[in-house]
Design a protein around this motif. Structure first.
Motif, PDB file in Angstrom:
ATOM      1  N   SER A   1      35.470  37.977  53.085  1.00 57.63           N
ATOM      2  CA  SER A   1      34.516  37.397  52.303  1.00 57.63           C
ATOM      3  C   SER A   1      34.720  37.694  50.751  1.00 57.63           C
ATOM      4  O   SER A   1      34.308  37.030  49.924  1.00 57.63           O
ATOM      5  CB  SER A   1      33.131  37.626  52.880  1.00 57.63           C
ATOM      6  N   PRO A   2      35.307  39.085  50.576  1.00 64.22           N
ATOM      7  CA  PRO A   2      35.459  39.216  49.049  1.00 64.22           C
ATOM      8  C   PRO A   2      36.374  38.512  48.248  1.00 64.22           C
ATOM      9  O   PRO A   2      36.690  38.546  46.887  1.00 64.22           O
ATOM     10  CB  PRO A   2      35.839  40.549  48.768  1.00 64.22           C
ATOM     11  N   ILE A   3      37.288  37.475  48.995  1.00 58.06           N
ATOM     12  CA  ILE A   3      38.153  36.760  48.319  1.00 58.06           C
ATOM     13  C   ILE A   3      37.711  35.999  46.919  1.00 58.06           C
ATOM     14  O   ILE A   3      38.467  36.003  46.000  1.00 58.06           O
ATOM     15  CB  ILE A   3      38.970  35.702  49.435  1.00 58.06           C
ATOM     16  N   TYR A   4      36.553  35.206  47.010  1.00 56.98           N
ATOM     17  CA  TYR A   4      36.245  34.619  45.875  1.00 56.98           C
ATOM     18  C   TYR A   4      35.842  35.737  44.734  1.00 56.98           C
ATOM     19  O   TYR A   4      35.928  35.326  43.783  1.00 56.98           O
ATOM     20  CB  TYR A   4      34.973  33.721  46.207  1.00 56.98           C
ATOM     21  N   LEU A   5      35.348  36.603  45.295  1.00 56.22           N
ATOM     22  CA  LEU A   5      34.916  37.704  44.150  1.00 56.22           C
ATOM     23  C   LEU A   5      36.298  38.098  43.360  1.00 56.22           C
ATOM     24  O   LEU A   5      36.161  38.369  42.181  1.00 56.22           O
ATOM     25  CB  LEU A   5      34.275  38.931  44.889  1.00 56.22           C
TER      26      LEU A   5
END
Lengths: 318, 378
Positions: B324-328
């Motif tokens: 999930s942190p990929i877009y962050l």
């Protein structure tokens, strides 16, 4: 060329063959002890940790301690130290600029060598391939010339042979070498080793004593120092002409640890490397291998191989 | 290509022997090109694959092969992927999460272990496995009183093989160091990369925090601890190059937040920063959904995004595409690059887990702390 016989071995840590080679080339009779001088300056701070090497040799060994001597020179002669640092900064700068052109030239050569278009005229393609490799060879030759010019300039200005800080050590080294049957030069950091060999003028002190060398030791004695790695964690893995060697022998590009460092199963890379550095023998120097230089030509122990222009690996001499 | 499971399914009369042969004659999960078949055998009312892949439903139901107790699901997995998962088996209204009994590949983490499926082309990197030729470094204990935290702090210190007092070493500080040792094989990785000359021999301080969600979330005490206490103590005890270019911070997840925020608290002090799967949560508008632990993180990241600067000279940032942190992380990279720092960003087909972080070590460390690979021939 130097009159010395030279034996170039594969890496010694796992498969030590240095004792046999040294006694053979120095023509030491069975039952007699050889007197060996050793250079381990490529190991830098670990220069004096030579117990394993002494064990492998099995004969009395005197380490010339070139790294330690150089530290002493730098302490006593800060003017020379600063000059040397500035010289190396220039050499590094030159290397960076060479890399810019080299990267493009090698890309072009590899692209053409891998090209397989049905509509290409094979004759024209071969001409372009040869031309692309010639471009790389020309670039290497220019780099070699520039490196040599920088060294000539530095040495003519600073006259290392005449500096008192070096002279005392040189006299000691000369004395040790005069009493030895053979000189062994181990590997390590090739530029540091080469620098120390050059600083103390080892090439002019060797005389006709036989030399046994391996890894960076062999690279430093060659006429042109080529560093190489096909699969580094960063970058394309472009072999480079990095230095002018001592030129104790010619016609051989030593490739220690070639099985780890080179993609020997990639005929394009192998073929390009060979055509780039030919006609010198690109010798695969892994454990247990050996090539001998008698001052005029090379011979190899059975099983020692070289890279070939067609991308294959073949035994030297075949 | 017909998948093995489809061939089995297509048999007109499925006998126990067929199933037995199917289960014993191949390894599981079955990787066939870009398809991966997960299989479970057993009595159940329902079976599902639970994973943590961003972009896919987190539960993938397995279907029962008609008339058997064989369950399966076929997934399209891009080449080079590495996916951790568990099976959720439901029977008589009760569900339990288990590791895939047919899959021998496990990845450990602080919460236990997951099953792992390796997509086509993924291989466990050789440099992560013990190599008898590599000279081993060793671990030492360091204990110091922290005025920043008002307590005693301990660190483990990796000392490389062939260490010498006369030499000067770079310093790397690793957040969640104990977990990096246990779950990412960091000691083996360091031994191997140093042996291969791909990274410089270095001193590595492995630090841990019992309250990482607080102390790693832009806590000024942590930055002070690193800058005023830990690094000076290490420099006193070990021959470390006292220069920003030879200092580095690394961390994953909240550890990445700790690395970036500590570097930013003392810009230029740590010349190298290595951020893995950073939990760099931010808001453009409204509230975040990370829970209270993320409040200080969001405050820090929002402030950094509003006014980005150069915490270090070189920054390596990496994130898994399936976490999930990929877009962050993708959002942060252009801001970091615009500051003029030397920034390198890579993505992997992997998730938020320790083996992903293990696999990224070679590229990150060899870029930040290059070894003498090109010059040393022993």
């Amino acid at each position: 060329m130097f009159p010395a016989d030279v034996v170039v071995l594969g890496p010694q840590r796992r498969e030590p063959t240095v004792r046999t080679a040294t006694r053979e080339v120095a023509r030491i009779d069975a039952g007699k002890r050889a007197r060996i001088a050793a250079i381990t300056a490529g190991w830098e701070e670990r220069e004096s940790e030579d117990g394993e090497l002494a064990e492998h040799l099995g004969d009395p060994m005197t380490n010339l301690r070139l790294f330690e001597r150089a530290e002493d020179v730098f302490r006593r002669d800060p003017e020379l130290l600063h000059a040397m640092l500035a010289h190396h900064t220039r050499l590094k700068g030159l290397q960076k600029l060479y890399r810019v052109r080299l990267s493009h030239a090698l890309d072009a050569a590899r692209t053409l060598l891998r090209r397989d278009h049905e509509d290409d005229d094979p004759d024209l393609l071969e001409i372009e391939r040869t031309q692309a490799i010639d471009d790389v060879r020309r670039l290497d030759a220019q780099q070699f010339t520039r490196l040599r010019e920088l060294h000539v300039g530095f040495h003519s200005k600073w006259k290392l042979n005449e500096r008192a800080s070096i002279g005392r050590h040189r006299a000691e080294i000369e004395g040790i070498l005069a009493d030895c049957d053979a000189l062994c030069i181990a590997g390590g950091h090739v530029l540091i080793l080469l620098n120390r060999l050059r600083m103390f003028g080892i090439a002019s002190l060797i005389g006709s004593r036989p030399i046994v060398c391996w890894s960076a030791g062999a690279m430093a004695l060659s006429d042109r120092v080529v560093v190489f790695h096909d699969s580094p964690p960063q970058g394309q893995g472009n072999a480079e002409v990095i230095e002018v060697g001592l030129g104790v022998f010619e016609g051989l590009v030593p490739l220690p640890h070639a099985k780890h460092r080179l993609r020997l199963d990639d005929p394009i890379r192998v073929g390009l490397f060979t055509r780039r550095f030919g006609p010198s023998i690109c010798a695969v120097l892994d454990g247990g291998t050996r090539v001998d230089w008698n001052g005029r030509k090379w011979s190899a122990q059975a099983g020692t191989t070289r890279l070939c222009e067609d991308g294959s690996i073949a035994e030297i001499g075949q | 290509m017909t998948l093995a499971i489809r061939e089995l399914e297509a048999k007109p009369e499925l006998r126990i022997d067929d199933i037995h042969r199917f289960l014993t004659e191949r390894s599981f999960p079955i990787v066939e090109g870009g398809s991966v078949t997960i299989v479970y055998q057993g009595h159940a009312d329902a079976v599902a694959m639970r994973h943590w892949i961003q972009g896919l439903p987190s539960s993938q139901p397995l279907q029962r092969m008609h008339g058997t107790d064989l369950w399966f699901v076929v997934l399209d997995i891009p080449a080079g992927s590495r996916i951790e998962y568990k099976l959720e088996v439901t029977e008589r209204g009760h569900s339990r999460l288990i590791r895939d009994p047919l899959n021998p590949h496990l990845a450990n983490d602080p919460y236990g272990a997951n099953s792992v499926v390796h997509g086509a082309g993924y291989e466990i990197p050789a440099w992560t496995l013990p190599n008898p030729e590599a000279r081993p470094g060793h671990l030492e204990e360091l204990e110091l009183t922290s005025r920043a935290f008002g307590d005693r702090r301990r660190a483990q210190v990796y000392v490389p093989a062939r260490y010498r007092e006369e030499r000067r070493y770079p310093l790397l500080v690793v957040h969640d160091g104990g977990d990096f040792l246990r779950f990412a094989g960091l000691q083996t990785v360091l031994d191997n990369l140093i042996h291969r000359l791909e990274i410089a021999p270095m001193i590595v301080a492995l630090i841990d925090s019992d309250r990482r969600l607080v102390e790693y979330a832009n806590d000024e005490r942590h930055a002070r601890f690193l800058h005023d206490e830990l690094v000076p103590a290490l420099e006193k005890r070990y021959p470390i190059v006292a220069s920003p270019s030879a200092r580095g911070l690394v961390g994953a997840s909240f550890g990445a937040v700790a690395s970036l925020s500590a570097a930013w608290a003392h810009p230029g002090y740590f010349g190298n920063v290595f951020l893995m799967s950073g939990s760099f949560l931010f808001t453009d508008i409204g509230e975040h959904d990370g829970g209270p632990a993320f409040d200080p993180v969001v405050e820090f990241v929002n402030a950094f995004r509003a006014n980005p600067g150069r915490p270090a000279e070189r920054l390596y940032i990496t994130c898994g595409m399936y976490e999930s942190p990929i877009y962050l992380n993708r959002s942060l990279v252009p801001l970091l690059q615009a500051t003029g720092m030397d920034v390198r960003y890579t993505e992997s087909r992997d998730g938020h887990n320790w083996e992903n972080w293990r696999d990224r070590m070679r590229e990150g460390l060899s870029w930040l702390f290059p070894g003498p690979l090109w010059m040393v021939y022993e």
